[in-house]
Design a protein around this motif. Structure first.
Motif, PDB file in Angstrom:
ATOM      1  N   VAL A 101     -26.125  28.155  16.417  1.00 44.21           N
ATOM      2  CA  VAL A 101     -27.107  28.771  15.513  1.00 44.21           C
ATOM      3  C   VAL A 101     -27.330  27.887  14.295  1.00 44.21           C
ATOM      4  O   VAL A 101     -28.465  27.662  13.879  1.00 44.21           O
ATOM      5  N   ARG A 102     -26.262  27.354  13.740  1.00 43.37           N
ATOM      6  CA  ARG A 102     -26.404  26.473  12.555  1.00 43.37           C
ATOM      7  C   ARG A 102     -27.181  25.204  12.879  1.00 43.37           C
ATOM      8  O   ARG A 102     -27.775  24.598  12.000  1.00 43.37           O
ATOM      9  N   GLY A 103     -27.186  24.795  14.141  1.00 45.28           N
ATOM     10  CA  GLY A 103     -27.910  23.586  14.545  1.00 45.28           C
ATOM     11  C   GLY A 103     -29.371  23.836  14.894  1.00 45.28           C
ATOM     12  O   GLY A 103     -30.106  22.883  15.168  1.00 45.28           O
ATOM     13  N   LEU A 104     -29.803  25.093  14.860  1.00 41.53           N
ATOM     14  CA  LEU A 104     -31.207  25.398  15.168  1.00 41.53           C
ATOM     15  C   LEU A 104     -32.112  24.941  14.036  1.00 41.53           C
ATOM     16  O   LEU A 104     -31.664  24.757  12.898  1.00 41.53           O
ATOM     17  N   ARG A 105     -33.389  24.799  14.366  1.00 38.85           N
ATOM     18  CA  ARG A 105     -34.366  24.484  13.324  1.00 38.85           C
ATOM     19  C   ARG A 105     -34.359  25.618  12.297  1.00 38.85           C
ATOM     20  O   ARG A 105     -34.097  26.779  12.625  1.00 38.85           O
ATOM     21  N   LEU A 106     -34.678  25.271  11.056  1.00 42.22           N
ATOM     22  CA  LEU A 106     -34.623  26.222   9.954  1.00 42.22           C
ATOM     23  C   LEU A 106     -35.440  27.483  10.238  1.00 42.22           C
ATOM     24  O   LEU A 106     -34.967  28.602  10.002  1.00 42.22           O
ATOM     25  N   ALA A 107     -36.633  27.337  10.770  1.00 44.67           N
ATOM     26  CA  ALA A 107     -37.485  28.505  11.049  1.00 44.67           C
ATOM     27  C   ALA A 107     -36.835  29.419  12.093  1.00 44.67           C
ATOM     28  O   ALA A 107     -36.869  30.653  11.953  1.00 44.67           O
ATOM     29  N   GLU A 108     -36.219  28.832  13.114  1.00 43.18           N
ATOM     30  CA  GLU A 108     -35.546  29.636  14.140  1.00 43.18           C
ATOM     31  C   GLU A 108     -34.347  30.372  13.542  1.00 43.18           C
ATOM     32  O   GLU A 108     -34.132  31.556  13.808  1.00 43.18           O
ATOM     33  N   ARG A 109     -33.582  29.651  12.727  1.00 44.67           N
ATOM     34  CA  ARG A 109     -32.399  30.233  12.097  1.00 44.67           C
ATOM     35  C   ARG A 109     -32.779  31.374  11.154  1.00 44.67           C
ATOM     36  O   ARG A 109     -32.176  32.444  11.182  1.00 44.67           O
ATOM     37  N   ARG A 110     -33.797  31.141  10.355  1.00 45.56           N
ATOM     38  CA  ARG A 110     -34.231  32.191   9.420  1.00 45.56           C
ATOM     39  C   ARG A 110     -34.756  33.408  10.157  1.00 45.56           C
ATOM     40  O   ARG A 110     -34.545  34.539   9.722  1.00 45.56           O
ATOM     41  N   GLY A 111     -35.443  33.193  11.269  1.00 46.09           N
ATOM     42  CA  GLY A 111     -35.921  34.314  12.074  1.00 46.09           C
ATOM     43  C   GLY A 111     -34.768  35.147  12.610  1.00 46.09           C
ATOM     44  O   GLY A 111     -34.795  36.378  12.552  1.00 46.09           O
ATOM     45  N   LEU A 112     -33.743  34.480  13.128  1.00 47.19           N
ATOM     46  CA  LEU A 112     -32.552  35.185  13.610  1.00 47.19           C
ATOM     47  C   LEU A 112     -31.876  35.956  12.472  1.00 47.19           C
ATOM     48  O   LEU A 112     -31.474  37.108  12.643  1.00 47.19           O
ATOM     49  N   GLU A 113     -31.755  35.310  11.305  1.00 50.42           N
ATOM     50  CA  GLU A 113     -31.120  35.958  10.161  1.00 50.42           C
ATOM     51  C   GLU A 113     -31.913  37.189   9.735  1.00 50.42           C
ATOM     52  O   GLU A 113     -31.324  38.225   9.416  1.00 50.42           O
ATOM     53  N   ALA A 114     -33.229  37.097   9.743  1.00 48.38           N
ATOM     54  CA  ALA A 114     -34.073  38.229   9.341  1.00 48.38           C
ATOM     55  C   ALA A 114     -33.935  39.383  10.340  1.00 48.38           C
ATOM     56  O   ALA A 114     -33.918  40.556   9.946  1.00 48.38           O
ATOM     57  N   ARG A 115     -33.828  39.072  11.606  1.00 47.75           N
ATOM     58  CA  ARG A 115     -33.746  40.121  12.636  1.00 47.75           C
ATOM     59  C   ARG A 115     -32.355  40.737  12.769  1.00 47.75           C
ATOM     60  O   ARG A 115     -32.227  41.895  13.124  1.00 47.75           O
ATOM     61  N   HIS A 116     -31.296  39.954  12.486  1.00 47.75           N
ATOM     62  CA  HIS A 116     -29.944  40.429  12.787  1.00 47.75           C
ATOM     63  C   HIS A 116     -28.982  40.416  11.605  1.00 47.75           C
ATOM     64  O   HIS A 116     -27.909  40.999  11.698  1.00 47.75           O
ATOM     65  N   GLY A 117     -29.315  39.729  10.534  1.00 47.33           N
ATOM     66  CA  GLY A 117     -28.410  39.606   9.394  1.00 47.33           C
ATOM     67  C   GLY A 117     -27.455  38.442   9.569  1.00 47.33           C
ATOM     68  O   GLY A 117     -27.084  38.088  10.685  1.00 47.33           O
ATOM     69  N   ARG A 118     -27.060  37.868   8.458  1.00 46.61           N
ATOM     70  CA  ARG A 118     -26.179  36.682   8.491  1.00 46.61           C
ATOM     71  C   ARG A 118     -24.820  36.980   9.126  1.00 46.61           C
ATOM     72  O   ARG A 118     -24.294  36.178   9.882  1.00 46.61           O
ATOM     73  N   SER A 119     -24.245  38.142   8.845  1.00 44.23           N
ATOM     74  CA  SER A 119     -22.894  38.426   9.348  1.00 44.23           C
ATOM     75  C   SER A 119     -22.879  38.553  10.874  1.00 44.23           C
ATOM     76  O   SER A 119     -21.887  38.205  11.504  1.00 44.23           O
ATOM     77  N   ALA A 120     -23.975  39.014  11.460  1.00 48.10           N
ATOM     78  CA  ALA A 120     -24.032  39.115  12.933  1.00 48.10           C
ATOM     79  C   ALA A 120     -24.073  37.732  13.568  1.00 48.10           C
ATOM     80  O   ALA A 120     -23.613  37.561  14.696  1.00 48.10           O
ATOM     81  N   LEU A 121     -24.621  36.767  12.861  1.00 43.67           N
ATOM     82  CA  LEU A 121     -24.753  35.408  13.406  1.00 43.67           C
ATOM     83  C   LEU A 121     -23.552  34.525  13.093  1.00 43.67           C
ATOM     84  O   LEU A 121     -23.152  33.722  13.923  1.00 43.67           O
ATOM     85  N   TYR A 122     -23.006  34.680  11.903  1.00 43.33           N
ATOM     86  CA  TYR A 122     -21.982  33.750  11.451  1.00 43.33           C
ATOM     87  C   TYR A 122     -20.600  34.375  11.312  1.00 43.33           C
ATOM     88  O   TYR A 122     -19.612  33.651  11.160  1.00 43.33           O
ATOM     89  N   GLY A 123     -20.511  35.693  11.350  1.00 46.61           N
ATOM     90  CA  GLY A 123     -19.226  36.365  11.248  1.00 46.61           C
ATOM     91  C   GLY A 123     -18.442  35.899  10.043  1.00 46.61           C
ATOM     92  O   GLY A 123     -18.960  35.814   8.932  1.00 46.61           O
ATOM     93  N   SER A 124     -17.204  35.533  10.260  1.00 50.87           N
ATOM     94  CA  SER A 124     -16.335  35.091   9.160  1.00 50.87           C
ATOM     95  C   SER A 124     -16.679  33.678   8.681  1.00 50.87           C
ATOM     96  O   SER A 124     -16.166  33.238   7.665  1.00 50.87           O
ATOM     97  N   GLU A 125     -17.567  32.987   9.404  1.00 49.37           N
ATOM     98  CA  GLU A 125     -17.956  31.625   9.008  1.00 49.37           C
ATOM     99  C   GLU A 125     -19.200  31.638   8.127  1.00 49.37           C
ATOM    100  O   GLU A 125     -19.788  30.597   7.883  1.00 49.37           O
ATOM    101  N   ALA A 126     -19.618  32.822   7.651  1.00 49.10           N
ATOM    102  CA  ALA A 126     -20.846  32.940   6.840  1.00 49.10           C
ATOM    103  C   ALA A 126     -20.715  32.220   5.517  1.00 49.10           C
ATOM    104  O   ALA A 126     -19.712  32.021   4.961  1.00 49.10           O
TER     105      ALA A 126
END
Length: 126
Positions: A101-126
């Motif tokens: 996820v961290r290696g995705l393009r910024l627009a893709e990453r921001r879209g995921l963050e908007a839909r799911h929240g940072r903690s769902a994507l990064y967990g304890s690595e947020a």
């Protein structure tokens, strides 16, 4: 199999079989974060890993080896033989997903963050 459920529970995880019936390839936004396959009589999973952490895990667990058919610096193969505790296996899976996820393009990453929240994507690595 429990690991397949864990993999599919990741936000927007997709299961694909681009190489035939084996391996099962798990992707997020078209990028691979895990491959599930059989090696002999043992189920295995390839997971992306920070290079320093990859070496440490290989030293710690006999079931963790350099990634089979992958970049051995960035991927580990984990034999699902029960010797790696479930909590550690899930942590490795989460780490692989987070790295991709961290290696995705910024627009893709921001879209995921908007839909799911940072903690769902990064967990304890947020």
């Amino acid at each position: 199999m429990q690991i397949q459920q864990w993999l599919m529970a990741k936000p927007e995880a997709q299961l694909d079989y681009p190489f035939g019936p084996d391996p099962a390839v798990f992707k997020v936004q078209g990028k691979i974060f895990a491959l599930l396959f059989r090696q002999g009589d043992t189920d295995c999973v390839n997971l992306k890993c920070d290079p320093q952490q990859a070496i440490g895990l290989r030293d710690l667990f006999a079931a963790v080896t350099p990634g089979y058919h992958m970049n051995k610096r960035h991927w580990n193969t984990v034999k699902l033989d029960g010797t790696v505790p479930d909590g550690e296996l899930q942590r490795m899976l989460d780490h692989s997903y987070t790295l991709v996820v961290r290696g995705l393009r910024l627009a893709e990453r921001r879209g995921l963050e908007a839909r799911h929240g940072r903690s769902a994507l990064y967990g304890s690595e947020a």
